[in-house]
Motif scaffolding. Structure first.
Motif, short mmCIF file in Angstrom:
data_model
loop_
_atom_site.label_atom_id
_atom_site.label_comp_id
_atom_site.label_asym_id
_atom_site.label_seq_id
_atom_site.Cartn_x
_atom_site.Cartn_y
_atom_site.Cartn_z
N GLU A 21 30.45 37.34 27.38
CA GLU A 21 30.64 38.82 27.66
C GLU A 21 30.90 39.19 29.18
OE1 GLU A 21 27.95 41.31 26.11
OE2 GLU A 21 28.03 40.60 24.23
N ASN A 22 30.16 38.43 29.85
CA ASN A 22 30.09 38.63 31.37
C ASN A 22 31.64 37.90 32.22
OD1 ASN A 22 27.80 39.88 31.64
ND2 ASN A 22 26.74 37.89 32.32
N GLN A 23 31.94 36.94 31.32
CA GLN A 23 33.21 36.29 31.67
C GLN A 23 34.30 37.26 31.37
OE1 GLN A 23 32.96 32.22 30.13
NE2 GLN A 23 32.08 31.57 32.23
N GLN A 24 34.40 37.57 30.16
CA GLN A 24 35.54 38.66 29.64
C GLN A 24 35.51 39.64 30.55
OE1 GLN A 24 34.84 38.76 25.62
NE2 GLN A 24 35.45 36.78 24.97
N ALA A 25 34.50 40.16 30.81
CA ALA A 25 34.59 41.27 31.60
C ALA A 25 35.09 41.49 32.97
CB ALA A 25 33.03 42.28 31.56
N ALA A 26 34.60 40.22 33.63
CA ALA A 26 35.30 40.00 34.89
C ALA A 26 36.84 39.65 35.04
CB ALA A 26 34.52 38.77 35.52
N SER A 27 37.24 39.00 33.87
CA SER A 27 38.77 38.72 33.62
C SER A 27 39.38 40.00 33.53
CB SER A 27 38.66 37.76 32.39
OG SER A 27 40.12 37.47 32.44
N LYS A 28 38.85 40.73 32.71
CA LYS A 28 39.42 42.13 32.39
C LYS A 28 39.75 43.11 33.63
CE LYS A 28 38.65 42.55 27.43
NZ LYS A 28 37.78 43.20 26.41
N LEU A 29 38.74 42.96 34.42
CA LEU A 29 38.61 43.76 35.53
C LEU A 29 39.77 43.20 36.65
CD1 LEU A 29 34.87 44.80 36.41
CD2 LEU A 29 36.80 46.39 36.07
N ALA A 30 39.81 41.80 36.84
CA ALA A 30 40.56 41.11 37.62
C ALA A 30 41.88 41.47 37.25
CB ALA A 30 40.41 39.63 37.70
N THR A 31 42.35 41.37 36.13
CA THR A 31 43.68 41.56 35.55
C THR A 31 44.02 43.07 35.69
OG1 THR A 31 43.24 40.02 33.74
CG2 THR A 31 45.08 41.74 33.52
N ALA A 32 43.06 43.97 35.50
CA ALA A 32 43.52 45.51 35.70
C ALA A 32 43.54 45.74 37.28
CB ALA A 32 42.00 46.35 35.25
N PHE A 33 42.94 45.13 38.05
CA PHE A 33 42.96 45.07 39.59
C PHE A 33 44.49 44.70 39.84
CE2 PHE A 33 42.63 43.67 43.87
CZ PHE A 33 42.37 45.05 44.71
N GLU A 34 44.72 43.44 39.44
CA GLU A 34 45.94 42.79 39.85
C GLU A 34 47.46 43.65 39.21
OE1 GLU A 34 45.76 38.88 37.86
OE2 GLU A 34 44.48 38.25 39.38
N MET A 35 47.06 44.39 38.42
CA MET A 35 48.15 45.28 37.57
C MET A 35 48.32 46.70 38.43
SD MET A 35 49.60 43.49 35.47
CE MET A 35 50.45 44.00 33.93
N GLY A 36 47.16 47.00 39.23
CA GLY A 36 47.30 48.12 39.84
C GLY A 36 46.51 49.43 39.25
N THR A 37 45.99 49.29 38.34
CA THR A 37 45.08 50.19 37.43
C THR A 37 44.45 50.93 38.47
OG1 THR A 37 45.15 48.75 35.70
CG2 THR A 37 43.84 50.64 35.56
N SER A 38 44.43 52.57 38.19
CA SER A 38 43.69 53.25 39.29
C SER A 38 42.19 53.24 38.80
CB SER A 38 44.40 54.53 39.24
OG SER A 38 44.30 55.16 37.89
N GLY A 39 41.53 53.38 39.43
CA GLY A 39 40.07 53.42 39.40
C GLY A 39 39.36 52.17 39.48
#
Length: 78
Positions: A21-39
């Motif tokens: 779960e920790n690895q998946q959450a980190a991956s999702k956050l990194a992807t969201a940051f790379e895509m420029g998701t606000s917040g």
């Protein structure tokens, strides 16, 4: 063993699930940051990545200790 207490295999399985779960959450956050998701802040991404790394290292150390204990038991004279 106490009644209702989880077995070692259940506890180990839950720990592995938490690491995943920790690895998946980190991956999702990194992807969201790379895509420029606000917040999504870079500090949140870095903290999640470090949590993931630390939990993986801890699980690896537990696995190493289990393997070492097994090898020690197997080498004991009967």
């Amino acid at each position: 063993p106490e009644a209702g207490a989880p077995s070692f295999s259940e506890m180990f399985g839950q720990a592995l699930g938490k690491v995943s779960e920790n690895q998946q959450a980190a991956s999702k956050l990194a992807t969201a940051f790379e895509m420029g998701t606000s917040g999504v802040d870079l500090t949140d991404v870095m903290i999640a990545a470090q949590k993931s790394s630390v939990s993986m290292q801890a699980m690896t150390q537990v696995r190493n200790k289990l393997v070492q204990a097994y090898q020690d038991i197997m080498q004991m004279p009967v």
